[in-house]
Structures are given as C-alpha cells and as structure tokens.
Enzyme design. Structure first.
Site, PDB file in Angstrom:
ATOM      1  N   PHE B 243       0.824  -1.209   0.000  1.00 56.32           N
ATOM      2  CA  PHE B 243       0.000   0.000   0.000  1.00 56.32           C
ATOM      3  C   PHE B 243       0.857   1.257   0.000  1.00 56.32           C
ATOM      4  O   PHE B 243       0.461   2.287   0.543  1.00 56.32           O
ATOM      5  CB  PHE B 243      -0.973   0.014   1.184  1.00 56.32           C
ATOM      6  CG  PHE B 243      -1.873  -1.198   1.256  1.00 56.32           C
ATOM      7  CD1 PHE B 243      -2.658  -1.545   0.178  1.00 56.32           C
ATOM      8  CD2 PHE B 243      -1.915  -1.988   2.394  1.00 56.32           C
ATOM      9  CE1 PHE B 243      -3.475  -2.665   0.229  1.00 56.32           C
ATOM     10  CE2 PHE B 243      -2.734  -3.107   2.450  1.00 56.32           C
ATOM     11  CZ  PHE B 243      -3.513  -3.446   1.370  1.00 56.32           C
ATOM     12  N   GLY B 472       1.323  -8.705  -4.418  1.00 57.05           N
ATOM     13  CA  GLY B 472       0.062  -9.343  -4.062  1.00 57.05           C
ATOM     14  C   GLY B 472      -1.087  -8.882  -4.939  1.00 57.05           C
ATOM     15  O   GLY B 472      -2.211  -9.368  -4.818  1.00 57.05           O
ATOM     16  N   THR B 596      -8.246 -10.384 -10.800  1.00 53.51           N
ATOM     17  CA  THR B 596      -7.329  -9.639  -9.937  1.00 53.51           C
ATOM     18  C   THR B 596      -7.688  -8.150  -9.921  1.00 53.51           C
ATOM     19  O   THR B 596      -7.491  -7.475  -8.909  1.00 53.51           O
ATOM     20  CB  THR B 596      -5.881  -9.843 -10.390  1.00 53.51           C
ATOM     21  OG1 THR B 596      -5.764  -9.493 -11.765  1.00 53.51           O
ATOM     22  CG2 THR B 596      -5.457 -11.286 -10.205  1.00 53.51           C
ATOM     23  N   GLU B 667      -5.078   2.206  -7.297  1.00 52.33           N
ATOM     24  CA  GLU B 667      -5.364   3.211  -6.282  1.00 52.33           C
ATOM     25  C   GLU B 667      -6.746   3.845  -6.361  1.00 52.33           C
ATOM     26  O   GLU B 667      -7.281   4.317  -5.368  1.00 52.33           O
ATOM     27  CB  GLU B 667      -4.277   4.302  -6.339  1.00 52.33           C
ATOM     28  CG  GLU B 667      -3.101   3.926  -5.464  1.00 52.33           C
ATOM     29  CD  GLU B 667      -1.768   4.382  -6.002  1.00 52.33           C
ATOM     30  OE1 GLU B 667      -1.466   4.071  -7.166  1.00 52.33           O
ATOM     31  OE2 GLU B 667      -1.031   5.032  -5.259  1.00 52.33           O
TER      32      GLU B 667
END
Lengths: 333, 701
Positions: B243, B472, B596, B667
């Site tokens: 993140f 990830g 994903t 994002e």
C-alpha cells in the site's frame, strides 16, 4: 522476551502452591492476553504455571443452576444450550467479544482476568500506574476516547475490557477461587475493583489466587437478560460502552427485579444500582429507563474525549430494555 | 538493447480471468517471504528505538544485553559502519547521536534467535538527553512552502482571480476538512534478510526484502554504502502487500544492511514488528484542507480554492500532493491551490495508497456535496454541470473522461433515482438510512526506465523477465497475460520472472503505474524479439528492450475516473455506522485480468470505507509517537463491516496510453470512497461531520 521457566501444573492445588511460593510466577490459561504481554515486555514473569490442561473444563448442573469450569473456552460457554436459555446475556456478551479464533482459545477464568487495553498500559515506553506503580497515568490528559466516566481516580482512568464480566455481574454469578488460604466464593460483581490510589490491581484476588469455576444461579432475572455492545466496527472491537440488563417483570408490567450493569465506563463492570433502585417496583417505560440511567450518570465525570459515553450508555440502556420488552412503549425523543 | 514505441496488441489472454499463476504456492505456504528464505546460520537483528522525540543519545549501556544468552553484539552510533552519503535523513541511521523522532533506531542487537535479540534489545539501556519537540499538527503551526509536492508537482497553482469570483458568487461554500494520520498496515510486516560477501574482488550485499521495488532499494542503498548499484542485489519474489509503505526503502532495510556488515558474512534477518511499523515504515500525513467554492445559483462553479496544511518530518521532506486532483477535476475559470508543511519532530511520512488524491478528493467531494445542497441540486447533477471540456490544469483534452458515464451507470445500478433530497428523512427500524455519492479520479502514469527481456525456450516457450515486484496485486499473472498476447502465444507458454535486481530494471509497484510501465516494456521487448528472431525462434535467443513514449502526453491528459455510491446506516440510539452497500464504477482503460482487477478495486473501496469509519493513528503530542500502534487500537475494516461491496468498470481501451490499452487500477478504488460514505452519513442523519474518521461519538445524542 525474557527467558522463563514453564511448569505444567499437575492439579489446581499444586498450581496455587507453586504460584503462591514465587512472586515472579504467573498462571497461564488460554494465553490470549498474557502471551501478548510477554512479547511486548508489559510483564516479565520468571515462571509460567500452565493450568490450561487441568480438568476445570466442565459444565456441572447443580440444584441452583450451572457451574462453569474456569477452563471452559469462551466459544463453548457461548454455545451451550443451557447457558443460551438460562443466561442469554452471558452468551451474547461472549459472542460480542473478540473473534472466533480467540474465543476458541480464551478461557472463562482468563476472560475475567484480562488486563486493560489502554494504549499506555500496552506501551512500556510510556508511564502507567497500572503497569509501573508510581510512574503516572498517561491516559489522563492523553488519548482518552476509551477512558472511564465513572469511578476513575487520578491514578488510573482506564476501563475493564471484559464483556463476560459485565454479563456475570448482571446475573448474580459468583466466582470460585482457590487460593493459598483455601477456597472462597466471590460475587462476580465484587471481583473487580475501582482504582483508587492503587491502579495496579484490577481485582480483589491476591497473588496465587486461582479462579476454578463460575457459578451461574438460575433465576427469572437471568432468563430475561441481554447484552448490548456499542463499538467502532461491527465485530472484533472492544466496547465503547456496553450494557447488560436482566429483568423480572410482573404481569402488569411492574419491575419485580432488575440488574443494570455497564461496561466500558469504569475500571470494573459498573453495577448501576441507583438505576436499578429507580426502576424496581415501578412500571417499566422508556422514560423511566432513561430517567434511571440519568440518575446513575449524575456522578459521571467524563473527560472531553469520553463525554460521548454519557448519552451513549443512556441510549444503549434504553435499547437493551427495548430488546427485552419489545412492547415497551417508545416515547418521542 | 533497444527502446521502441510498442504497437497496440490484440487482447486474447488479456481480459480473461486467468487464476493467479502463483496461487498454489501462496495458499500452500510454499511461497517464501523476506525472512523465510533458507540461509546458512542466520542471526536475528532487533531494533532499539528512541523514547524521546528530539534530542541526543548520551550513552548506550550494552552490558546487560551482552550478558543475555544468545546475544552476540550490540551496534550503536559509536561503532556502526560509516555511510558514504547521509543526505537521506531517514536511511542514514546510527551515524551520529541525534534523535529526530520517537521510535527512531538508536541501536541494533544481534543474537542467535529472535527471542534472544528481542530480550537483548529490551536490556539495552539508552541514556537520552531530551530537547523541546513539536509533534502536533495544528492550524497555527509555523509552516513553509515546499519547492515541489510528491512526486514533482507544483506546490501552488493559480488561475484567474479567485477572490473576486468568490465575492461575486451567488453561493459560497467555505469549510475545513481534516483527515487523520493513517498507517498502511500491509498484512506482511516489513522484513529484510541481508548478507555481505565478495564478488570479483568487490563487496557484494544481498537482500531479500519485502519491497515494492527491488531496483529502487538497490539504487537508494548502494551510494550510501559507497558501492555501485550492481554490488547490491535485492530479491523480492513474494511480498504480502505494501500500500505504498514498501515503495521506498525505510530505515530497517539500512539497519539490516549495516548489521550484516558486522557479522563476518553471516546473514541477518530483521523482521519489523507491527508496533514498530507505526514508527518506522511510513504513513499518511494528517491533512487539513480549507476549501472555498463559489458558484452561481445553478451550481456552475466560478471559483475553486483548496489550501492544504499538512506535515513533514524534520529528518526528510515528504510533501503529500493533497490538492493535485482539485486542479483537474471540475471546470471553473478561477482556481487556486496551495500546500504548506509544518516541520515536526516525527517519523518520516511517505506514500500510502493514492497519496494526495485520497485525502484531497475526500475534502473536495464532501465540499461538492455541501455545495449541491446549498444550490438545491442533486449531487450527481452538480458534477454534471461542472464537467470541463479540457483538463483545467493542462489545457489539453482528456484522452478519455469517463466520469459522467461512471456516474450515470452507477446511479442506475445503485438505484439513485428517487433519493429523497432532504437529509434525515429515511428510517428503517432502529437505523437512519442515507445514500451518498462521490467522484473518483487518478492520473494514468507510466514510469521511465523499464526494460524487459524475452528469451526463447525449448517447446515454443518463452522466458519473460523484468525486475518488477508483485506485491500481491496479481502483477505476475497480468504480466503473463500481456506477454502472451504480445508474443501471440498462450499464457501457459510464458515463464515469467520478476522480483530480482539481477533481472532488467523496473520501476516501483506504485502510482498505479506497474502494469502500464512494465507491461509496455514487455510488449516492446516481445515486438523487438519477433523482429529480430521471427515467430519460430531457436531456443536460447534473447532480446532486451524498453518502451519509449510517443508524443501522446503532449496531446492528451490521461486520467482514470470513477463514481462511488454508498448506503450508510446510523443507529439512532448508539450512533454506530454501518455501510451495507458500496458500489464503485470505474473508467480505467482495458482491464487485463477481471479477477485480480476486481480484487484491486474492491480492496480500494474497502480501504476507503475503512478510512471513512475506522482508521486513525492517534499521535500523542506529549510523547511524539502514535499510541494506537497495533491492530486492536488502529481499527481497519473487519469482515463483518464489509457486506455489500461491488466494483465494475466500463468496457474500454486506451491504446494511446499503453499498447495494452490499460491505465492502472491499484489506487482509484480508495479515492472518493470516504467522501461517498461521509455524504451518505450526512444524508442519513443531517449531521455533517467533516473530520475523518466518522465515529459513533459524533452521531450519538
């Protein structure tokens, strides 16, 4: 973490003797709180006396009710059909706490003896009278959103985190203790204490005292009981405030007997006796509940960060009564 | 190696929900993370941290630590290896006695086990001399104007005459919005394994690091250690989230490197604890946004002003670009934005998912909701009326501005029509019910400096290599699909290699730029490979290439857009908030992998909802550190809070931007989401809360 000795107790008496003889020894139950403390350096015992495997894990039906072994896991206690029927507040309080994984591990006795989650207690680099007597209270004047609004002292302004303890106080439960001086029985509502000038001790238990069981006496009160927990997220959070109510109502709607206990407001489960007195023997109405809560809250002394708890616990109390008595007349607010 | 402008590729594997190519390794636990790699005779390293916010280390007493069984050594500023460069105040640890924030690394303990190292660290006695410190962001801090804001944007902008326009506006909204400190809290705490050796007569440092960019770590560390970048090898085959907090090397990486320098070649493992992450691995600054909007009665904006106050650290500047999206979001002839920083004696802030856009759009989109109410307009309609023809900042046309389509599709899906205009008008049992909307945007970015390698293998297979990291997100899977389409083969013919500085250079997994940047390089390399070696190459042939940009950035403004709709319920007795429904509709270019991608967008929405309701790092100004430093007190959304989150996207492709047609998705899901929730909470209750997080305190009464 500090190296320590591990003793697997052979029976409760030996466990008590071992801990009583060693000021640096501690009991180890489910470990969900103590193991965190070992890692964080909050406590540094020399010896852990493991009692988690001792056969204190049964439910015993007695003439008066149900006796719960101290090692009964929170998940098993919450799921027990007898508990759900006879003491619903106990089951609801447990299910409102922690997570499924933690409830599978945490024990009945350990739940009652968990320590505060005050952020300053949890951080060995900040002063905390509970962790290090005499060092000062960082929570007074610090991050105070979770602080007590009742019964706090300059030494300590934190609250007790257990949901179960709040529920037990509402159903007149008792805690059975085996200590260096023998066995004794402590009303659940008297197990925890206010800080006064001794913030270190959460309960009236002494070193070497081991909770072996909890007695749940059957009663009309306990059968009509519930738990309301207010928290920041929908699960897995400590209470901002919580309310346990047990109610015995006459057919005409008059309160025969009642227990109101608040969590998240004090260093101990707060038995709202003034509120109970205000309700007992009178017709149950929403206005009466709110007035009773206000009577109890007259002595509240919240810091600015915790001021919201006053209306919140009042409203949550009214909500708990409405959950128990759906027909409870609702008045305009 | 060649650089070329890659041609657009057809989507065959792209657009399919290919399951993660590394899924089996992850769910079976065979994927090794940074401190799980087997290395010979590893030592554990534990950090000793300062307990004052400003001052100096007077002395470090190691005796009790060294006496503890298993402890081998203690390193502090008096004997730590000297660095060749110390300009980066965050990474230049243990070089002098200065303490710049509470929690700073002041010593390292090396031991045979992590338990012994941890106890050793507890036993180190650090005498500190405290100096007055300032650790609280207030509206009256002394501030300065940074030269640029992250990454290299103008600090202030001004067009037209805002003050005159506001003076003449029919409706003026002036409000202040605050967002708290937030910590990234990826699932895998930061961790590094480090060892030193020699190669070709030169020092060589090798790291397994939980990083979003291995090449960036090597580039940052090497000169500080007096080495060439090639002397530092960094590997990150698997990373458990970042993140943004693993976008740059933080101090613990240097700590591991310095510690390993002292062990005679034994590897050192350093795993940062969750509590230490709150001091050492970056966070989002708190922000104070002062908004002034001026509009006519029909809601058409005449002036937008967004002044930002935020903080940086005395050790190293980080200036969050909080007003950046305000510059391009809506039409208005008169506009002004500014950023001012308070310099505090605190840990160094850094990137956290959508730095700038997340706090800035929170403020802007709540302000728009308030303006809609002031103008008596539906919030969606207000946004429609302020749609610009050109990017108001650049003066260029948007290559694709999908905002209104997202708003319209989202409104239809969500059931926005018929929403009562008045707040506090819907109750369902014990709950007040409201709905809210907000826009989202995120710039499309492609980073320079990416190179991919294609090598033909036996059996018509291809090895595709690039030194990027899959943190990830599913990048390993998406890049496999891109490589397959670029080479016109199936995804099962691709062996993808990444996460290693031994592979060609790649930019950070950040700024939603990974797929665009790495994917473009892979396409360029694949097309160059075909040019050089044809479609039936012998095994063992190799091509390396990077992707050049054309002139598209001079012709177009590239942004993704979205619309977020939220339903919020507020308990009338307790003030508790719940979000039973959250919908995001996005215009993000081609979606390479819907499975994903959905995770990224839903994850962003959840994180935005979490920011709206829960996340707050409480800094105690008396001490200077964050006191909510674990996941029991720093709340993130739990499963029970995430009940009805949906994300969908427009079917589109932007091959002017990348040969794949994609624009980036990592994002945008967090942008605008907190505003949609806040607007819905207002609609439910009539109580306008402008400071995040929205907690029951504000609604109980």
């Amino acid at each position: 973490m500090k190296e320590l000795a591990y003793v697997r107790a052979s029976d409760p008496a030996q466990a008590v003797a071992t801990v009583a003889d060693d000021p640096d020894a501690r009991f180890l139950g489910g470990g969900t709180n103590l193991v965190d403390h070992l890692k964080l350096g909050i406590t540094t015992p020399g010896t852990l006396v493991d009692i988690s495997h001792l056969p204190l894990d049964g439910f015993e039906e007695t003439a008066d009710g149900l006796t719960i072994g101290a090692n009964v896991r929170n998940s098993d206690l919450a799921a027990d059909r007898r508990v759900r029927a006879g003491w619903p507040v106990v089951s609801r309080a447990l299910l409102a706490g922690a997570s499924g994984q933690i409830r599978n591990q945490a024990t009945t006795g350990g739940n009652l003896l968990q320590r505060t989650r005050c952020v300053y207690f949890q951080d060995p680099t900040t002063p905390c009278n509970k962790r290090e007597p005499g060092s000062g209270c960082s929570a007074a004047g610090g991050y105070g959103r979770y602080n007590a609004i009742l019964g706090a002292s300059p030494a300590c302004v934190t609250v007790h985190p257990s949901d179960l303890a709040v529920a037990l106080a509402a159903v007149d439960a008792a805690v059975l203790v085996l200590g260096p001086g023998g066995r004794r029985r402590i009303p659940a509502a008297e197990l925890h204490r206010l800080p006064g000038d001794d913030a270190e001790h959460d309960t009236v238990l002494g070193h070497g005292d081991l909770i072996t069981a909890v007695e749940l006496p059957a009663s009309a009160l306990a059968r009509r009981s519930t738990y309301v927990k207010v928290r920041d997220r929908a699960s897995f959070a400590f209470a901002l405030v919580s309310v346990a109510v047990a109610l015995d109502l006459a057919e005409d709607g008059t309160v025969t007997d009642v227990r109101v206990v608040w969590g998240g407001v004090a260093h101990k489960p707060w038995r709202a006796e003034r509120a109970e007195d205000a309700l007992r023997g009178r017709p149950l109405t929403e206005a009466a509940v709110r007035a009773a809560a206000d009577a109890e809250l007259a002595s509240a002394a919240p810091s600015s960060d915790a001021g919201y708890k006053v209306p919140m616990v009042r409203n949550a109390t009214a909500l708990a009564f409405r959950r128990l008595v759906p027909a409870l007349a609702e008045e305009d607010r | 190696m060649t650089d070329l402008v890659p041609a657009p590729i057809d989507a065959k594997a792209m657009g399919t929900a290919l399951p993660r190519v590394d899924g089996v390794e992850k769910v079976t636990g065979s994927a090794a993370y940074a401190v799980e790699h087997p290395v010979p005779r590893p030592l554990a390293c534990w950090l000793v941290q300062s307990t004052i916010a400003r001052g100096r280390v007077v002395s470090v007493d190691r005796s009790a630590a060294l006496a503890h069984p298993g402890v081998l050594s203690v390193v502090d500023h008096t004997d730590a290896p000297r660095l060749a460069e110390t300009d980066n105040g965050e990474l230049a640890i243990l070089q002098d006695d200065r303490i710049g924030f509470r929690g700073q690394i002041v010593a390292l303990v090396l031991a045979e086990s992590s338990e012994a190292a941890r106890e050793g660290a507890r036993l180190v006695r650090v005498e500190q001399q405290e100096e007055p410190a300032e650790a609280e962001l207030r509206e009256d801090n002394a501030t300065y104007r940074p030269e640029k804001v992250n990454p290299s944007m103008e600090t202030d902008t001004e067009t037209g005459d805002v003050d005159t326009a506001l003076a003449g506006a029919d409706v003026v909204l002036e409000q202040t919005y605050r967002t708290p400190y937030e910590h990234n809290n990826p699932l895998e705490p930061h961790a590094t394994t480090a060892w030193w050796g020699e190669e070709d007569g030169r020092d060589r440092l090798t790291l397994y690091d939980s990083s979003q960019g291995v090449h960036g770590v090597a580039t940052a560390l090497a000169p500080m250690l007096g080495m060439e970048k090639e002397q530092v090898r960094v590997m990150a085959p698997y990373v458990g989230g970042g993140f943004g907090s693993k976008g740059e090397a933080h101090a613990h990486v240097m700590a591991a490197a310095l510690a390993a320098r002292t062990t005679g070649g034994r590897p050192v493992r350093l795993a940062v604890t969750r509590q230490q992450m709150f001091a050492l691995t970056g966070y989002r600054t708190a922000t104070i946004s002062k908004f002034r909007l001026g509009a006519d009665r029909d809601g058409r904006l005449a002036a937008i002003e967004h002044g930002v106050l935020e903080q940086t650290s005395r050790l190293r500047e980080f200036a969050e670009q909080t007003a950046s999206s305000t510059r391009m979001m809506y039409a208005a002839p008169n506009r002004r934005t500014s950023h001012r920083l308070a310099v505090l004696d605190v840990a160094v802030p850094s990137w956290m998912r959508a730095p700038g856009e997340m706090p800035g759009m929170y403020a802007h989109e709540v302000a728009m909701d308030e303006l809609a109410e002031a103008c008596g307009l539906d919030p969606v309609e207000l946004r429609r009326r302020n749609e610009p023809d050109l990017d108001p900042e650049k003066g260029l046309p948007f290559d694709r501005r999908g905002l209104l389509e997202c708003l319209d599709r989202g409104a239809a899906r969500f059931g926005w029509a018929g929403r009562p205009r008045e707040p506090r008008s819907t109750r369902d049992g014990e709950w007040w019910v409201g709905t809210g909307a907000a826009s989202a945007t995120y710039p499309a970015m492609r980073q320079p400096g990416n190179v991919a390698r294609i090598e033909s293998l036996p059996d018509a297979r291809y090895a595709v290599s690039i030194g990027s990291v899959d943190i990830g997100t599913g990048a390993r899977t998406a890049l496999t699909q891109i490589a397959a389409d670029a080479l016109s083969v199936g995804p099962d013919a691709i062996d993808l290699h990444l996460g290693d500085t031994a592979l060609p250079p790649a930019s950070v997994a950040g700024g939603s730029s990974g797929t665009s940047s790495w994917g473009s390089a892979i396409v360029a390399a694949a097309q160059q490979f075909r040019t050089e070696h044809g479609h039936r190459p012998a095994p063992g042939l190799r091509t390396e290439a990077g992707a050049e940009r054309g002139d598209e950035a001079e012709r177009f403004s590239f942004h993704s857009f979205g619309a977020v709709f939220a339903e919020v319920r507020v308990h009338r007795d307790t003030g508790e908030l719940r979000v039973p429904r959250l919908l995001g509709v996005y215009s993000v270019g081609r979606v390479v992998n819907p499975m994903t991608a959905r995770s990224q967008l839903v994850g962003g929405l959840v994180m935005g909802m979490s920011a709206a309701l829960f996340e707050e790092s409480v800094r105690d100004p008396r001490f200077g550190h964050v006191v909510t430093q674990d996941l029991a007190t720093y709340h993130i959304a739990a499963h029970a809070d995430v009940t009805g989150v949906e994300a969908e996207w427009l079917d589109e492709s932007t091959t002017t931007f990348t040969p794949m047609g994609s624009r980036g998705i990592g994002e945008i899901g967090i942008v605008g989401t907190a505003a949609a929730v806040a607007n819905a909470a207002y609609h439910a209750t009539g109580i306008r809360v402008r400071d995040l997080p929205l907690t029951a305190d504000a609604y109980v009464g």
